[in-house]
Design a protein around this motif. Structure first.
Motif, PDB file in Angstrom:
ATOM      1  N   ASP A  40      22.722  38.539  36.205  1.00  0.00           N
ATOM      2  CA  ASP A  40      23.351  37.419  36.543  1.00  0.00           C
ATOM      3  C   ASP A  40      24.205  37.734  37.676  1.00  0.00           C
ATOM      4  O   ASP A  40      24.628  38.732  37.756  1.00  0.00           O
ATOM      5  CB  ASP A  40      24.341  36.828  35.357  1.00  0.00           C
ATOM      6  CG  ASP A  40      23.314  36.173  34.447  1.00  0.00           C
ATOM      7  OD1 ASP A  40      22.068  35.880  34.591  1.00  0.00           O
ATOM      8  OD2 ASP A  40      23.527  36.045  33.234  1.00  0.00           O
ATOM      9  N   TYR A  41      24.804  36.796  38.539  1.00  0.00           N
ATOM     10  CA  TYR A  41      25.868  36.938  39.265  1.00  0.00           C
ATOM     11  C   TYR A  41      26.638  35.639  39.212  1.00  0.00           C
ATOM     12  O   TYR A  41      26.515  34.626  39.171  1.00  0.00           O
ATOM     13  CB  TYR A  41      25.108  36.914  40.919  1.00  0.00           C
ATOM     14  CG  TYR A  41      25.950  37.210  41.938  1.00  0.00           C
ATOM     15  CD1 TYR A  41      26.606  38.045  42.117  1.00  0.00           C
ATOM     16  CD2 TYR A  41      26.482  36.052  42.701  1.00  0.00           C
ATOM     17  CE1 TYR A  41      27.589  38.360  43.381  1.00  0.00           C
ATOM     18  CE2 TYR A  41      27.039  35.927  43.881  1.00  0.00           C
ATOM     19  CZ  TYR A  41      27.795  37.013  44.035  1.00  0.00           C
ATOM     20  OH  TYR A  41      28.808  37.237  45.046  1.00  0.00           O
ATOM     21  N   GLU A  42      27.926  36.013  39.633  1.00  0.00           N
ATOM     22  CA  GLU A  42      28.909  35.014  39.787  1.00  0.00           C
ATOM     23  C   GLU A  42      30.096  35.280  40.757  1.00  0.00           C
ATOM     24  O   GLU A  42      30.455  36.412  40.961  1.00  0.00           O
ATOM     25  CB  GLU A  42      30.085  34.944  38.443  1.00  0.00           C
ATOM     26  CG  GLU A  42      30.838  33.705  38.211  1.00  0.00           C
ATOM     27  CD  GLU A  42      31.737  33.796  37.108  1.00  0.00           C
ATOM     28  OE1 GLU A  42      32.762  33.113  36.968  1.00  0.00           O
ATOM     29  OE2 GLU A  42      31.481  34.599  36.273  1.00  0.00           O
ATOM     30  N   GLY A  44      33.468  34.662  41.848  1.00  0.00           N
ATOM     31  CA  GLY A  44      34.646  34.153  40.890  1.00  0.00           C
ATOM     32  C   GLY A  44      35.467  32.955  41.856  1.00  0.00           C
ATOM     33  O   GLY A  44      35.484  32.672  42.831  1.00  0.00           O
ATOM     34  N   LYS A  59      20.209  33.885  36.894  1.00  0.00           N
ATOM     35  CA  LYS A  59      21.285  32.746  36.859  1.00  0.00           C
ATOM     36  C   LYS A  59      22.371  33.154  37.930  1.00  0.00           C
ATOM     37  O   LYS A  59      22.892  34.365  37.827  1.00  0.00           O
ATOM     38  CB  LYS A  59      21.810  32.896  35.546  1.00  0.00           C
ATOM     39  CG  LYS A  59      22.976  31.757  35.105  1.00  0.00           C
ATOM     40  CD  LYS A  59      23.417  31.649  33.832  1.00  0.00           C
ATOM     41  CE  LYS A  59      24.803  30.898  33.773  1.00  0.00           C
ATOM     42  NZ  LYS A  59      25.465  30.996  32.588  1.00  0.00           N
ATOM     43  N   THR A  60      22.764  32.383  38.823  1.00  0.00           N
ATOM     44  CA  THR A  60      23.931  32.290  39.602  1.00  0.00           C
ATOM     45  C   THR A  60      24.834  31.308  39.461  1.00  0.00           C
ATOM     46  O   THR A  60      24.502  30.094  39.477  1.00  0.00           O
ATOM     47  CB  THR A  60      23.534  32.481  41.002  1.00  0.00           C
ATOM     48  OG1 THR A  60      22.472  33.543  41.173  1.00  0.00           O
ATOM     49  CG2 THR A  60      24.635  32.819  42.074  1.00  0.00           C
ATOM     50  N   ASP A  61      26.109  31.757  39.277  1.00  0.00           N
ATOM     51  CA  ASP A  61      27.191  30.705  39.246  1.00  0.00           C
ATOM     52  C   ASP A  61      28.348  30.763  40.426  1.00  0.00           C
ATOM     53  O   ASP A  61      28.741  31.923  40.668  1.00  0.00           O
ATOM     54  CB  ASP A  61      28.166  30.713  38.033  1.00  0.00           C
ATOM     55  CG  ASP A  61      27.306  30.408  36.711  1.00  0.00           C
ATOM     56  OD1 ASP A  61      26.423  29.712  36.690  1.00  0.00           O
ATOM     57  OD2 ASP A  61      27.437  31.488  35.601  1.00  0.00           O
ATOM     58  N   SER A  63      31.525  29.713  41.159  1.00  0.00           N
ATOM     59  CA  SER A  63      32.968  28.971  40.507  1.00  0.00           C
ATOM     60  C   SER A  63      33.743  28.082  41.324  1.00  0.00           C
ATOM     61  O   SER A  63      33.484  28.204  42.712  1.00  0.00           O
ATOM     62  CB  SER A  63      33.678  30.184  40.071  1.00  0.00           C
ATOM     63  OG  SER A  63      33.009  31.108  39.066  1.00  0.00           O
TER      64      SER A  63
END
Length: 108
Positions: A40-42, A44, A59-61, A63
């Motif tokens: 996963d990668y976020e 911030g 999954k990538t978020d 923010s």
């Protein structure tokens, strides 16, 4: 060459460049292309990434208040957006969820 062919050519070029770089998938440096594969990668809250993101079944978020100055290409997996993308977002399968704070300054 029509617009669709140019977009496909651009996306393939981004993919090739991204695969060659295999940059770390953490947002420590916030520069360069990110390839997200098997983790996963976020990005911030308030973080900025100057580069493209290529996602393979992960999954990538993005923010709230985060910014990507580049394109995002999704091959399966999921992208959840609350931030800004100053580029194009292209999805080949998978899901893109855009929250009310998300902005795409390019094509989707």
């Amino acid at each position: 060459m029509n617009k669709l062919n140019l977009k496909i050519l651009l996306l393939l070029l981004i993919l090739i460049i991204s695969l060659c770089s295999f940059a770390d998938v953490t947002a420590a440096t916030n520069t360069g292309n990110k390839v997200v594969f098997g983790s996963d990668y976020e990005l911030g809250n308030g973080d900025t990434l100057d580069g493209n993101i290529v996602i393979f079944g992960s999954k990538t978020d993005l923010s709230k208040n985060s910014t990507v100055n580049g394109d995002i290409v999704l091959f399966g997996g999921g992208l959840q957006m609350e931030g800004t993308v100053n580029g194009d977002v292209v999805a080949f399968g998978g899901s893109v969820k855009m929250k009310s704070t998300s902005v795409i300054n390019g094509d989707f």
